[in-house]
Write a protein that holds these residues in place. Structure first.
Motif, PDB file in Angstrom:
ATOM      1  N   LEU A   7       0.867  -1.126  -0.009  1.00 22.53           N
ATOM      2  CA  LEU A   7       0.360   0.079   0.090  1.00 22.53           C
ATOM      3  C   LEU A   7       1.118   1.604  -0.090  1.00 22.53           C
ATOM      4  N   PHE A   8       1.833   1.304   0.739  1.00 24.29           N
ATOM      5  CA  PHE A   8       2.295   2.376   0.630  1.00 24.29           C
ATOM      6  C   PHE A   8       3.829   2.445   0.249  1.00 24.29           C
ATOM      7  N   GLY A   9       3.921   1.526  -0.913  1.00 24.14           N
ATOM      8  CA  GLY A   9       4.976   1.453  -2.118  1.00 24.14           C
ATOM      9  C   GLY A   9       5.918   1.137  -1.927  1.00 24.14           C
ATOM     10  N   ASN A  10       6.785   1.006  -0.683  1.00 21.67           N
ATOM     11  CA  ASN A  10       8.047  -0.144  -0.433  1.00 21.67           C
ATOM     12  C   ASN A  10       7.601  -1.980  -0.349  1.00 21.67           C
ATOM     13  N   LEU A  11       6.925  -2.312  -0.944  1.00 26.84           N
ATOM     14  CA  LEU A  11       7.443  -3.951  -1.151  1.00 26.84           C
ATOM     15  C   LEU A  11       8.384  -4.404  -1.505  1.00 26.84           C
ATOM     16  N   ASP A  12       8.885  -3.852  -2.211  1.00 25.73           N
ATOM     17  CA  ASP A  12      10.032  -4.264  -3.083  1.00 25.73           C
ATOM     18  C   ASP A  12      11.246  -3.143  -2.972  1.00 25.73           C
ATOM     19  N   ALA A  13      11.133  -2.323  -2.031  1.00 26.82           N
ATOM     20  CA  ALA A  13      12.093  -1.621  -1.111  1.00 26.82           C
ATOM     21  C   ALA A  13      12.942  -2.079  -0.408  1.00 26.82           C
ATOM     22  N   ASN A  14      13.859  -1.715  -0.273  1.00 23.97           N
ATOM     23  CA  ASN A  14      15.275  -2.463   1.575  1.00 23.97           C
ATOM     24  C   ASN A  14      14.315  -1.478   2.651  1.00 23.97           C
ATOM     25  N   ARG A  15      13.482  -2.315   3.043  1.00 26.03           N
ATOM     26  CA  ARG A  15      12.579  -1.633   4.055  1.00 26.03           C
ATOM     27  C   ARG A  15      13.388  -1.682   5.482  1.00 26.03           C
ATOM     28  N   ASN A  16      15.016  -2.414   5.540  1.00 28.62           N
ATOM     29  CA  ASN A  16      15.352  -2.076   6.587  1.00 28.62           C
ATOM     30  C   ASN A  16      16.349  -0.597   6.779  1.00 28.62           C
ATOM     31  N   GLU A  17      16.811  -0.764   5.575  1.00 29.98           N
ATOM     32  CA  GLU A  17      17.901   0.744   5.253  1.00 29.98           C
ATOM     33  C   GLU A  17      16.229   2.028   5.152  1.00 29.98           C
ATOM     34  N   MET A  18      15.279   2.310   4.581  1.00 24.83           N
ATOM     35  CA  MET A  18      14.155   2.814   4.941  1.00 24.83           C
ATOM     36  C   MET A  18      14.448   3.118   7.003  1.00 24.83           C
ATOM     37  N   PHE A  19      13.998   1.660   7.753  1.00 24.24           N
ATOM     38  CA  PHE A  19      13.607   1.742   9.054  1.00 24.24           C
ATOM     39  C   PHE A  19      15.205   2.629   9.468  1.00 24.24           C
ATOM     40  N   LEU A  20      16.259   2.737   9.252  1.00 32.17           N
ATOM     41  CA  LEU A  20      17.519   3.476   9.375  1.00 32.17           C
ATOM     42  C   LEU A  20      17.514   3.973   9.550  1.00 32.17           C
ATOM     43  N   GLU A  21      17.420   4.641   7.923  1.00 34.71           N
ATOM     44  CA  GLU A  21      17.247   6.236   7.905  1.00 34.71           C
ATOM     45  C   GLU A  21      15.595   7.074   8.240  1.00 34.71           C
ATOM     46  N   ALA A  22      14.787   6.162   8.566  1.00 34.17           N
ATOM     47  CA  ALA A  22      13.761   6.823   9.830  1.00 34.17           C
ATOM     48  C   ALA A  22      13.694   7.558  10.615  1.00 34.17           C
ATOM     49  N   ILE A  23      14.379   6.741  11.483  1.00 36.39           N
ATOM     50  CA  ILE A  23      14.446   6.250  12.857  1.00 36.39           C
ATOM     51  C   ILE A  23      16.031   7.889  12.940  1.00 36.39           C
ATOM     52  N   ASN A  24      16.633   7.264  11.663  1.00 35.92           N
ATOM     53  CA  ASN A  24      17.668   8.060  12.035  1.00 35.92           C
ATOM     54  C   ASN A  24      17.650  10.067  12.419  1.00 35.92           C
ATOM     55  N   GLN A  25      17.130   9.736  11.407  1.00 33.43           N
ATOM     56  CA  GLN A  25      16.404  11.081  11.082  1.00 33.43           C
ATOM     57  C   GLN A  25      15.388  11.826  12.362  1.00 33.43           C
ATOM     58  N   VAL A  26      14.231  10.702  13.142  1.00 40.67           N
ATOM     59  CA  VAL A  26      13.796  11.617  13.954  1.00 40.67           C
ATOM     60  C   VAL A  26      14.470  11.948  14.646  1.00 40.67           C
TER      61      VAL A  26
ATOM     62  N   GLY B 253      18.435  12.512   2.744  1.00 40.58           N
ATOM     63  CA  GLY B 253      19.017  11.396   2.700  1.00 40.58           C
ATOM     64  C   GLY B 253      18.635  10.598   1.491  1.00 40.58           C
ATOM     65  N   LYS B 254      18.181   8.947   1.231  1.00 41.95           N
ATOM     66  CA  LYS B 254      18.127   8.582   0.165  1.00 41.95           C
ATOM     67  C   LYS B 254      16.554   8.350   0.331  1.00 41.95           C
ATOM     68  N   TYR B 255      15.386   8.106   0.996  1.00 36.87           N
ATOM     69  CA  TYR B 255      14.161   8.655   0.627  1.00 36.87           C
ATOM     70  C   TYR B 255      13.499   9.231   1.696  1.00 36.87           C
ATOM     71  N   TRP B 256      14.405  10.018   2.536  1.00 40.43           N
ATOM     72  CA  TRP B 256      13.484  11.676   2.681  1.00 40.43           C
ATOM     73  C   TRP B 256      14.550  12.258   2.559  1.00 40.43           C
ATOM     74  N   ASN B 257      13.868  13.936   2.404  1.00 44.13           N
ATOM     75  CA  ASN B 257      14.566  14.490   2.172  1.00 44.13           C
ATOM     76  C   ASN B 257      13.633  16.081   3.584  1.00 44.13           C
ATOM     77  N   ILE B 258      14.280  16.631   4.640  1.00 51.37           N
ATOM     78  CA  ILE B 258      14.033  17.020   5.759  1.00 51.37           C
ATOM     79  C   ILE B 258      13.878  18.477   5.495  1.00 51.37           C
ATOM     80  N   SER B 259      13.342  19.781   5.614  1.00 49.64           N
ATOM     81  CA  SER B 259      13.689  21.219   5.668  1.00 49.64           C
ATOM     82  C   SER B 259      12.033  22.377   5.802  1.00 49.64           C
ATOM     83  N   THR B 260      12.916  22.657   6.204  1.00 50.10           N
ATOM     84  CA  THR B 260      11.933  24.209   6.525  1.00 50.10           C
ATOM     85  C   THR B 260      13.166  25.313   6.405  1.00 50.10           C
ATOM     86  N   GLN B 261      13.712  25.300   5.396  1.00 50.84           N
ATOM     87  CA  GLN B 261      14.633  26.377   5.543  1.00 50.84           C
ATOM     88  C   GLN B 261      14.131  27.666   4.208  1.00 50.84           C
TER      89      GLN B 261
END
Length: 368
Positions: A116-135, A149-157
């Motif tokens: 549903l969220f479009g990550n069935l064939d993605a490296n979800r462990n890699e996404m998990f690490l990037e997400a928690i590191n960014q949090v 990041g590879k999956y998300w960019n975060i800025s309010t510049q």
């Protein structure tokens, strides 16, 4: 040994959603009244049976009605949500709970959610690490953040207005962040080692055979050593399916009924994991043939049931088998019979755990 609660409730498909949510809420409030130390709730977006779609929303619903219990996400499936949304929501939730929040995280295990969220064939462990590191970077940092990041960019510049507070993401009440736990759902889990090295603690799942639960402790020790901290059994949580009744006949009938909530729970999980190629979680040894893994065998190995005296003896035997741990997480099930469901939790807290802890103390004294 402390007593906690963990539920990713698997309800009958035709049960009124309002009723199942009401009963799930009642179970958490009862856990609080009984003095359980912590309680976790899972989330799945695309599952009619496991129908709590947001653990954040559920915890927010019950937060003000609880008094002392720590409440945990069980878990936030990190690849499925933008890290900034997780950071902001968890920060607010920690304030709503006055610092009683535990941050449970995972890559997510429900494949229909991943699709549903479009990550069935993605490296979800890699996404998990990037997400928690960014949090964690958001909570430790200052706006405008500027994390790429590879999956998300975060800025309010471009939109930051510091003097009126625009462009800021809230921090949790607990600093630097709420305690972080991860669910361990694989034998000899490498994730336990990586988590422990970062100061996080494990929850061993209630659908793992005891041999695989036991395999988590050496991994935890390895990670703690790498992270330069002591490996404390008090920080290891183990979930277990338990049913307590006043008499043995009632306990056996409810826990082993093919149409009852305990067998239904494992039938659902067995079907999912077998279909997804993860039947090894239910094996008692790694070379066990697939055709030896049956629902009857799974239920026999994974459900503890009986009178308070019998259940206490079984819990002590389970700890002897897997090793010392700090918190037993009573695994929530559907309340097909609400009175039996409530009484099981009450007897677990008031009759079983005192016996368990008396037994642990006796063992400790005998060893000295």
């Amino acid at each position: 040994m402390n007593l906690g609660f963990f539920t990713m409730p698997i309800h009958p498909l035709d049960k009124d959603w309002r009723l199942s949510l009401k009963e799930d809420r009642e179970a958490f409030l009862l856990a609080d009244e009984l003095g359980l130390t912590e309680a976790y709730v899972g989330e799945h977006v695309t599952d009619k049976a496991e129908n709590i779609t947001s653990c954040i929303a559920f915890i927010a619903w019950i937060a003000a009605a609880t008094k002392q219990i720590r409440l945990g996400t069980g878990t936030i499936n990190m690849p499925n949500t933008h890290p900034a949304a997780v950071a902001a929501s968890m920060a607010m939730l920690d304030h709503m709970l006055d610092g009683r929040l535990i941050f449970g995280i995972s890559p997510g295990g429900l494949l229909s959610d991943a699709e549903l969220f479009g990550n069935l064939d993605a490296n979800r462990n890699e996404m998990f690490l990037e997400a928690i590191n960014q949090v964690l970077d958001i909570w430790a940092g200052e706006p405008p953040y500027n994390f790429n990041g590879k999956y998300w960019n975060i800025s309010t510049q471009k939109t930051l207005i510091e003097d009126i507070g625009q462009g800021f993401i809230a921090r949790p009440l607990q600093r630097p962040h709420p305690p972080i736990v991860v669910t361990a759902v694989a034998p000899f889990s490498k994730g336990v080692t990586e988590a422990a090295a970062r100061g996080w603690d494990p929850i061993s799942a209630n659908f793992l055979m005891p041999a695989w639960v036991k395999s988590h402790w050496p991994r935890y020790v390895e990670g703690c050593e790498r992270g330069g901290r002591a490996a404390e059994p008090a920080n290891w949580r183990v979930a277990k399916s338990v049913f307590v009744a006043k008499d043995a006949a009632t306990a056996k009938a409810y826990a082993t009924d093919p149409d009852g909530p305990y067998v239904y729970y494992y039938r659902s999980l067995f079907t999912k994991l077998k279909r997804n190629g993860r039947i090894e979680l239910f094996k008692t040894r790694r070379d066990q043939p697939d055709d030896e893994v049956t629902l009857e065998m799974i239920c026999d190995k994974l459900i503890i049931y009986g009178t308070p005296e019998s259940v206490a003896d079984q819990v002590l035997a389970f700890q002897d088998e897997v090793g010392k741990f700090g918190t037993l997480l009573y695994a929530g099930k559907d309340w097909k019979d609400p009175e039996l469901g409530r009484q099981s939790m009450i007897m677990m807290a008031e009759k079983v755990m005192p016996r368990v802890n008396a037994g642990i103390l006796k063992q400790s004294n005998a060893a000295e």
